[in-house]
Design an enzyme around this catalytic site. Sequence first.
Site, PDB file in Angstrom:
ATOM      1  N   HIS A 182       9.804  36.781  42.268  1.00  0.00           N
ATOM      2  CA  HIS A 182      10.100  37.578  43.283  1.00  0.00           C
ATOM      3  C   HIS A 182      11.095  38.834  42.752  1.00  0.00           C
ATOM      4  O   HIS A 182      11.123  39.962  43.083  1.00  0.00           O
ATOM      5  CB  HIS A 182      10.486  36.932  44.371  1.00  0.00           C
ATOM      6  CG  HIS A 182      10.772  37.969  45.672  1.00  0.00           C
ATOM      7  ND1 HIS A 182       9.917  38.853  46.355  1.00  0.00           N
ATOM      8  CD2 HIS A 182      11.999  38.390  46.006  1.00  0.00           C
ATOM      9  CE1 HIS A 182      10.660  39.682  47.000  1.00  0.00           C
ATOM     10  NE2 HIS A 182      11.823  39.529  47.050  1.00  0.00           N
TER      11      HIS A 182
ATOM     12  N   HIS B  81      11.183  43.090  42.454  1.00  0.00           N
ATOM     13  CA  HIS B  81      12.199  44.102  42.736  1.00  0.00           C
ATOM     14  C   HIS B  81      12.583  44.926  41.489  1.00  0.00           C
ATOM     15  O   HIS B  81      12.824  46.125  41.574  1.00  0.00           O
ATOM     16  CB  HIS B  81      13.477  43.339  43.133  1.00  0.00           C
ATOM     17  CG  HIS B  81      13.617  42.916  44.750  1.00  0.00           C
ATOM     18  ND1 HIS B  81      13.704  43.863  45.701  1.00  0.00           N
ATOM     19  CD2 HIS B  81      13.407  41.681  45.363  1.00  0.00           C
ATOM     20  CE1 HIS B  81      13.775  43.437  46.814  1.00  0.00           C
ATOM     21  NE2 HIS B  81      13.441  42.134  46.534  1.00  0.00           N
TER      22      HIS B  81
ATOM     23  N   SER C 186       5.170  41.506  45.755  1.00  0.00           N
ATOM     24  CA  SER C 186       4.960  40.274  44.808  1.00  0.00           C
ATOM     25  C   SER C 186       4.443  38.910  45.634  1.00  0.00           C
ATOM     26  O   SER C 186       4.294  37.879  45.214  1.00  0.00           O
ATOM     27  CB  SER C 186       6.604  39.582  44.712  1.00  0.00           C
ATOM     28  OG  SER C 186       7.217  39.429  45.957  1.00  0.00           O
TER      29      SER C 186
HETATM   30 FE   LIG Z   1      13.411  40.412  48.034  1.00  0.00          FE
END
Ligand SMILES: [Fe+2]
Length: 279
Positions: free
Chosen positions: A141, A146, A210
């Site tokens: 994730h 990100h 994600s």
């Molecule tokens: Fe996050």
Amino acid sequence: MSGSTAATAIEPPESYWERRRHIAAQAAGLDRPATEIEYTDTEHEVWATVCSTLTPLWDRYAATDVLVGRDRLDLPKDRVPQLRDVDAALSPLTGFGYRAVAGLVPSEEFFGGLARGLFSSTQYVRWEGAPLYTPEPDVIHEVMGHANCLASPEIAELHRLAGEAIGRVQGEAERQFLYDVFWFSAEFGVVGLANGHAPAVKAYGAGLLSSPGELEWFGDNAEIRPLDLDAMGTIGYDIDVYQPTLFAGESLAHVLDVVGGFFAEASDASLASRLSVPR
Ligand SMILES: [Fe+2]
């Protein structure tokens, strides 16, 4: 912060938690480069499985700026990257760096890092028994989500401004307002609103990007509303479900203008007056 997906009934075995504790214990923190982790073949396979599942979904549902950033960052598809390598690849693009933390950090610490252009990332991998699900942020994730987003200058600036705003604001309710606006932008933001209509909104939020299941779900099922800072800061959300309401900008530049501008101006006084408006 992590994405939302349908929970799984099966619990990972103790050997998984032991492995995770071992990786977490090597976290170097915000002020030092990340330690090198010796990932197993199984961990690399989980990364590769999520990557091959997400890639076609991103091509369909991710904002163009995010795809450009992803291609410039060019993360490996077949193995878990080291955070030092993510740091070295990302900082020339948008000035953002990556640091290793042991697990969920207090919001003040997480946003404090963002204000310094540092993203606090875990290094452990979700359990191989449920590769498309994670109850809390893992390296997939934090990096596949990100880092790929932070390769876009607008999204990087949005993270930095959010971090600075949290550093300025003291009130608990005022900070929660900022956290929630961050949730509905950096984690679950979408763009593509045209003349009040949302024919084909695209995702730029790392939580959405994600999560394979939610990426295929939001377009036909979520209520897409135009950017509305007061609603984003107050309607609340449940982290364990697909987000029923999302807020769309026209473009990332528009999001940075409206949401970034809001973060740049945020103070205890400005937020208190927003919070005082009856809803
Ligand atoms: Fe996050």
